[in-house]
Scaffold this motif. Sequence first.
Motif, PDB file in Angstrom:
ATOM      1  N   TYR A 338      -4.425 -15.343   7.759  1.00  0.00           N
ATOM      2  CA  TYR A 338      -3.846 -16.376   8.605  1.00  0.00           C
ATOM      3  C   TYR A 338      -4.778 -16.610   9.779  1.00  0.00           C
ATOM      4  O   TYR A 338      -5.749 -15.868   9.981  1.00  0.00           O
ATOM      5  CB  TYR A 338      -2.456 -15.966   9.100  1.00  0.00           C
ATOM      6  N   HIS A 339      -4.498 -17.646  10.538  1.00  0.00           N
ATOM      7  CA  HIS A 339      -5.258 -17.933  11.764  1.00  0.00           C
ATOM      8  C   HIS A 339      -4.539 -17.247  12.922  1.00  0.00           C
ATOM      9  O   HIS A 339      -3.429 -17.634  13.288  1.00  0.00           O
ATOM     10  CB  HIS A 339      -5.348 -19.434  12.012  1.00  0.00           C
ATOM     11  N   PHE A 340      -5.169 -16.234  13.498  1.00  0.00           N
ATOM     12  CA  PHE A 340      -4.530 -15.463  14.559  1.00  0.00           C
ATOM     13  C   PHE A 340      -4.930 -16.017  15.917  1.00  0.00           C
ATOM     14  O   PHE A 340      -6.116 -16.215  16.206  1.00  0.00           O
ATOM     15  CB  PHE A 340      -4.943 -13.994  14.466  1.00  0.00           C
ATOM     16  N   VAL A 341      -3.928 -16.246  16.765  1.00  0.00           N
ATOM     17  CA  VAL A 341      -4.136 -16.805  18.105  1.00  0.00           C
ATOM     18  C   VAL A 341      -3.336 -15.972  19.099  1.00  0.00           C
ATOM     19  O   VAL A 341      -2.175 -15.631  18.844  1.00  0.00           O
ATOM     20  CB  VAL A 341      -3.676 -18.289  18.148  1.00  0.00           C
ATOM     21  N   PHE A 342      -3.941 -15.646  20.236  1.00  0.00           N
ATOM     22  CA  PHE A 342      -3.232 -14.940  21.299  1.00  0.00           C
ATOM     23  C   PHE A 342      -2.486 -15.929  22.184  1.00  0.00           C
ATOM     24  O   PHE A 342      -3.043 -16.957  22.595  1.00  0.00           O
ATOM     25  CB  PHE A 342      -4.201 -14.141  22.169  1.00  0.00           C
ATOM     26  N   GLN A 343      -1.245 -15.597  22.488  1.00  0.00           N
ATOM     27  CA  GLN A 343      -0.464 -16.391  23.432  1.00  0.00           C
ATOM     28  C   GLN A 343      -0.619 -15.783  24.819  1.00  0.00           C
ATOM     29  O   GLN A 343      -0.205 -14.652  25.070  1.00  0.00           O
ATOM     30  CB  GLN A 343       1.011 -16.417  23.024  1.00  0.00           C
ATOM     31  N   LEU A 344      -1.257 -16.516  25.724  1.00  0.00           N
ATOM     32  CA  LEU A 344      -1.471 -16.067  27.103  1.00  0.00           C
ATOM     33  C   LEU A 344      -0.290 -16.537  27.938  1.00  0.00           C
ATOM     34  O   LEU A 344      -0.195 -17.715  28.292  1.00  0.00           O
ATOM     35  CB  LEU A 344      -2.777 -16.641  27.657  1.00  0.00           C
ATOM     36  N   ARG A 345       0.606 -15.607  28.266  1.00  0.00           N
ATOM     37  CA  ARG A 345       1.837 -15.966  28.965  1.00  0.00           C
ATOM     38  C   ARG A 345       1.604 -15.894  30.476  1.00  0.00           C
ATOM     39  O   ARG A 345       1.978 -14.930  31.139  1.00  0.00           O
ATOM     40  CB  ARG A 345       2.970 -15.040  28.538  1.00  0.00           C
ATOM     41  N   ALA A 346       0.971 -16.928  31.024  1.00  0.00           N
ATOM     42  CA  ALA A 346       0.694 -16.939  32.457  1.00  0.00           C
ATOM     43  C   ALA A 346       1.948 -17.168  33.282  1.00  0.00           C
ATOM     44  O   ALA A 346       2.009 -16.809  34.460  1.00  0.00           O
ATOM     45  CB  ALA A 346      -0.338 -18.020  32.782  1.00  0.00           C
ATOM     46  N   GLY A 347       2.980 -17.780  32.681  1.00  0.00           N
ATOM     47  CA  GLY A 347       4.154 -18.202  33.435  1.00  0.00           C
ATOM     48  C   GLY A 347       5.016 -17.071  33.944  1.00  0.00           C
ATOM     49  O   GLY A 347       5.886 -17.301  34.792  1.00  0.00           O
ATOM     50  N   GLY A 348       4.842 -15.827  33.438  1.00  0.00           N
ATOM     51  CA  GLY A 348       5.588 -14.713  33.996  1.00  0.00           C
ATOM     52  C   GLY A 348       5.008 -14.245  35.309  1.00  0.00           C
ATOM     53  O   GLY A 348       5.724 -13.989  36.276  1.00  0.00           O
ATOM     54  N   THR A 349       3.679 -14.161  35.370  1.00  0.00           N
ATOM     55  CA  THR A 349       2.997 -13.698  36.573  1.00  0.00           C
ATOM     56  C   THR A 349       2.907 -14.793  37.619  1.00  0.00           C
ATOM     57  O   THR A 349       3.197 -14.570  38.803  1.00  0.00           O
ATOM     58  CB  THR A 349       1.582 -13.207  36.210  1.00  0.00           C
ATOM     59  N   HIS A 350       2.473 -15.967  37.212  1.00  0.00           N
ATOM     60  CA  HIS A 350       2.213 -17.079  38.139  1.00  0.00           C
ATOM     61  C   HIS A 350       3.323 -18.110  37.985  1.00  0.00           C
ATOM     62  O   HIS A 350       3.395 -18.813  36.978  1.00  0.00           O
ATOM     63  CB  HIS A 350       0.848 -17.694  37.848  1.00  0.00           C
ATOM     64  N   ARG A 351       4.176 -18.230  38.987  1.00  0.00           N
ATOM     65  CA  ARG A 351       5.325 -19.128  38.893  1.00  0.00           C
ATOM     66  C   ARG A 351       5.256 -20.271  39.901  1.00  0.00           C
ATOM     67  O   ARG A 351       5.790 -21.336  39.644  1.00  0.00           O
ATOM     68  CB  ARG A 351       6.619 -18.338  39.109  1.00  0.00           C
TER      69      ARG A 351
END
Length: 791
Positions: A338-351
């Motif tokens: 499969y095509h693996f992609v990382f989800q960068l969850r910036a919205g938890g740290t930077h609001r």
Amino acid sequence: MAHGNCVLIRARSAAPGGSDLQLTTADTSLGQRALAQSAATLDPRPESFVITTLGSTTIVVGRDPVGAMYGAQELAERLDLDGAAALPLATAITGAPALSVRAANPFLVLPEPGEASWWFLDRAFWAEYIDLLARARINFLDMHGMYNLGNTIFPNALLYFATSATYPEVGASAADRERNLAMLNEVIRLATARGIHVGLMSYRADTTLTGDDPQALSDDDATKTYVREAAEDLARRAPGLWRLGFRIGESARAASWYEDTFVAGVRAAGTGVRLSTRTWGATKSDILGIVAAAGNDTIVEAKFNGEHLGAPYAVAGGLFSVAGAYSYQDFLNPPTPYHFVFQLRAGGTHRIFRYASYSRTQRTVRALVLSPAVEGFTLEPAHAYYPARDYYHAIAGDMFSTWTFRRDELSYLLFGRLGYDPATPERVFRRALATRVGTDALWDKLQAASDIVPWMQTAHTCGIDSRDAAPELELAGDVGYWASPQHTQAPNSACDQHEAMDSFAIALPADLADDAVAGRPTTRLSPLAVAALLTEDAARANAAVDDKDSQQVEARDVIRECRALADLGTYFAHKLRAASSLAVYTRTGRADYLDAARAETGASNDARRALAADTNYIRSFDDHLRMSMLGLPSFHWSLQLPRLDEDRAAIDVLALAVGSADASGTAASLPPAGAWLDGARPSGPGLAALAISPADPSAPTWTVSATLARPASAGAEVRILWKPFRSDADWTAVAATPVAAATGATSYVAQIAGGGQGGMFAVEVAADAAGWRYPDVTLETPYQVLAPPSP
């Protein structure tokens, strides 16, 4: 190509008089002639380009139309930066994507109560937003949804865009669904014209429209029919959609349920729409089953560091060894069809505050590729869970844009541009900021300010979900709690984790105190060292600027944010120092450490009061993901001021419990509290090389050699730290022996029985005076990777 030509037309005003600029692709006769006469080679990857000269003409040749557009943007950017001096070219310019997937991951936030018109239906929003994504070299608009601001539930996206033949009444009204679908198709058209694919991922598959109302269909067989037919309908009537996705986790349904619904519906449509999914709440066998049904072209997204953009690398071990689906688990171990992609969850740290760190973002995009199976990222922006229209400025005169995403423009540019080319020079982004705020003077302030919150989250957190921690907003417990051992649960703060997000690389105050009292070195980065970094950042972020810079609206906004972040960094630094001193006091009864804890707590609380005052330009705003849990659903920093007294009360309780000092033993040998708090960590020997032999991730045993840059002190202990590659494994220390027995040896070796599935490696040096771990977390990813192979 049309968009690229528009970019070049606008750029011509900066070119030397008479310059001819042309745009083409490699499959045209012009492109072939230009490449034949150029010394540069056009990279074979899609989206690549060469800018070269043919006679007196500067020609942009793209591998494909998207590459041509990117080349046009590159040439226009150089003309903007250097003016007429950019031409004629001294040498050809080439570009090729480092990461093939560079996605923006906004959420489809449902209308707020009283919102006059839904932002999603505003074409002006999409025109601005998609132009920004194209400029940032973002090539995938990865929309997730839906999201209800009031209850933080993610209703089924199909209910808003699609129609089931069997259950045509299910979902939003038919008229609303048609209106929404028309706008989705317009978004696809705008994005496609700028080289951007569009995807829509639904987080739920039930039939409650808002999450608060009842299910339209209570029977599972009926729901299955609805989802299959609705997915087919959407794939048919939005044929330009690149991906239709779903999240398996939290649905209480087996992965096979999605094979029979989403996958079956999309395949039945036969329009070329492809599938995407997330690893959240799913096993590797679940995902492999989905891929077998949907095809190897499926995109699989996994969280990078939980739901926080703290460390600029994948945190390994510690909290993340038991984090399950908050990390990549075994999804990067073969097989990976499969095509693996990382989800960068910036919205938890930077609001609420900007993040625009060039160095941190550059480190992050380089660290993303910890395995050859990683193809890119999808960036959840800071505004993902907030209203799309400016909701936070207290007065209209401070609003520099209708849209919240404009605050986060540099984040998009940094991740997209550096994801395409990690060597993109800093001056590109300095210029982007100067264009927004009218001056270059704020860049250094913003860089320092952007370093503060990531360090805070990495060094002390209440958890790795966005519901667990909001470092910009919360107090995260009183100072007595901060001084307690990890995993202590605070009764009043809803802080369940209480540890460093990267507990492999960074020590808590309690850990430092244990080492100090025991007379052993702390090899991890100490909280006092983190406090020193934050203090330096705060000073730079709060540096004075020319008064005229505060007259431009957005410049004023950046200055205020930098001041607020400086307050936040100062608060955190002093609280770390207070907690460290207090932790020593609880173990020794030393009065000077108690006095220091009180003084540092006072300084910390003063900074928090300054933060409340310096954010008065921000009105109270709703944060239901985290702050509702802490009793502040409508949040402002000023509302927390009464709780600052909890720090003093916590110290008083500990003072009564501890009593007087034992003047004998290690407690008496500790330096005075002030000297201990301010003492600089001595320079370590440094790491010259870390070699793993054989460089084969499948080898059952490795020989790991560490070469220090300088000899360690006599009697120093050197250990190799290693862990299996998969994320749900922790670190093990193995003693290393010097290669030569002579004093002053710099090379050490250890045998690692690795298990043949790849690994991560680091070095620990423990001497009498101090200790260190390498690679240095302040400069680079604190481990070296030997990743499993990828087909």
